[in-house]
Design a protein around this motif. Structure first.
Motif, mmCIF file in Angstrom:
data_model
loop_
_atom_site.group_PDB
_atom_site.id
_atom_site.type_symbol
_atom_site.label_atom_id
_atom_site.label_comp_id
_atom_site.label_asym_id
_atom_site.label_seq_id
_atom_site.Cartn_x
_atom_site.Cartn_y
_atom_site.Cartn_z
ATOM 1 N N GLU A 89 0.834 -1.214 0.000
ATOM 2 C CA GLU A 89 0.000 0.000 0.000
ATOM 3 C C GLU A 89 0.864 1.257 0.000
ATOM 4 O OE1 GLU A 89 -2.148 -3.198 2.458
ATOM 5 O OE2 GLU A 89 -0.111 -2.398 2.347
ATOM 6 N N SER A 131 0.966 4.086 -2.904
ATOM 7 C CA SER A 131 0.779 5.491 -2.564
ATOM 8 C C SER A 131 1.906 6.359 -3.124
ATOM 9 C CB SER A 131 0.701 5.642 -1.043
ATOM 10 O OG SER A 131 0.721 6.990 -0.674
ATOM 11 N N SER A 171 1.418 9.299 -6.202
ATOM 12 C CA SER A 171 1.685 10.720 -5.960
ATOM 13 C C SER A 171 2.513 11.362 -7.073
ATOM 14 C CB SER A 171 2.402 10.900 -4.624
ATOM 15 O OG SER A 171 3.743 10.449 -4.712
ATOM 16 N N MET A 197 -2.493 13.614 0.069
ATOM 17 C CA MET A 197 -2.798 12.208 -0.190
ATOM 18 C C MET A 197 -2.437 11.355 1.022
ATOM 19 S SD MET A 197 -1.491 11.744 -4.140
ATOM 20 C CE MET A 197 -1.856 9.983 -4.189
ATOM 21 N N ASP A 198 -1.279 11.599 1.595
ATOM 22 C CA ASP A 198 -0.818 10.822 2.748
ATOM 23 C C ASP A 198 -1.737 11.020 3.954
ATOM 24 O OD1 ASP A 198 1.284 9.955 1.191
ATOM 25 O OD2 ASP A 198 2.810 11.138 2.239
ATOM 26 N N SER A 225 -4.826 11.570 4.064
ATOM 27 C CA SER A 225 -6.136 10.922 3.916
ATOM 28 C C SER A 225 -6.031 9.414 3.701
ATOM 29 C CB SER A 225 -6.909 11.563 2.757
ATOM 30 O OG SER A 225 -6.252 11.315 1.528
ATOM 31 N N ASN A 226 -4.831 8.861 3.839
ATOM 32 C CA ASN A 226 -4.626 7.434 3.625
ATOM 33 C C ASN A 226 -4.273 6.773 4.965
ATOM 34 O OD1 ASN A 226 -3.413 4.879 3.065
ATOM 35 N ND2 ASN A 226 -2.939 5.550 0.976
ATOM 36 N N LYS A 240 -3.472 3.755 5.803
ATOM 37 C CA LYS A 240 -2.328 2.846 5.779
ATOM 38 C C LYS A 240 -1.022 3.636 5.781
ATOM 39 C CE LYS A 240 -1.487 -1.551 5.906
ATOM 40 N NZ LYS A 240 -1.940 -2.381 7.009
ATOM 41 N N VAL A 241 -0.973 4.743 5.055
ATOM 42 C CA VAL A 241 0.221 5.599 5.066
ATOM 43 C C VAL A 241 0.416 6.181 6.461
ATOM 44 C CG1 VAL A 241 1.242 7.734 4.174
ATOM 45 C CG2 VAL A 241 0.160 6.111 2.599
ATOM 46 N N GLN A 242 -0.668 6.601 7.097
ATOM 47 C CA GLN A 242 -0.562 7.149 8.449
ATOM 48 C C GLN A 242 -0.053 6.098 9.435
ATOM 49 O OE1 GLN A 242 -0.866 10.452 9.353
ATOM 50 N NE2 GLN A 242 -0.797 10.529 7.115
#
Length: 109
Positions: free
Chosen positions: A30, A34, A38, A70-71, A73-74, A76-78
């Motif tokens: 993921e 991401s 981007s 983008m990060d 609101s994601n 999995k990235v958080q």
């Protein structure tokens, strides 16, 4: 294609550094998705001791603001970023809470 260089330190603990390296040998799919979504075409991270150096090659649509949005609101990235912060230490001169710091190019052959 535009290129950026960024720096970051790791907490100076051999066990934590090895854990960080191990995570980056198997970055979550993921996170890779991401990064590509981007506008980052290529990303490399190099390490010396606890100092990291990242090179990013990006397409014309890439912006740090877009990537940050983008990060944010994601989930999995958080989750990944929260986990990585366990290993990371702001580089001298970084702003409060800032991780990777954009570096200035001073030479090109």
């Amino acid at each position: 294609m535009k290129k950026y260089a960024l720096g970051l330190d790791l907490i100076d603990d051999p066990q934590l550094i090895q854990e960080y390296v191990d995570f980056h040998k198997n970055v979550w799919p993921e996170i890779k998705t991401s990064i590509s979504a981007s506008g980052i075409l290529n990303m490399e991270i190099y390490r010396f001791e606890n100092r990291l150096f990242m090179i990013m090659e990006v397409n014309a649509l890439f912006s740090f603001e877009k990537k940050a949005n983008m990060d944010a609101s994601n989930p999995k990235v958080q989750e990944w970023e929260k986990l990585m912060w366990k290993y990371q230490s702001a580089i001298p001169g970084a702003k409060e809470g800032e991780k990777w710091v954009l570096m200035d190019k001073i030479f090109e052959l």
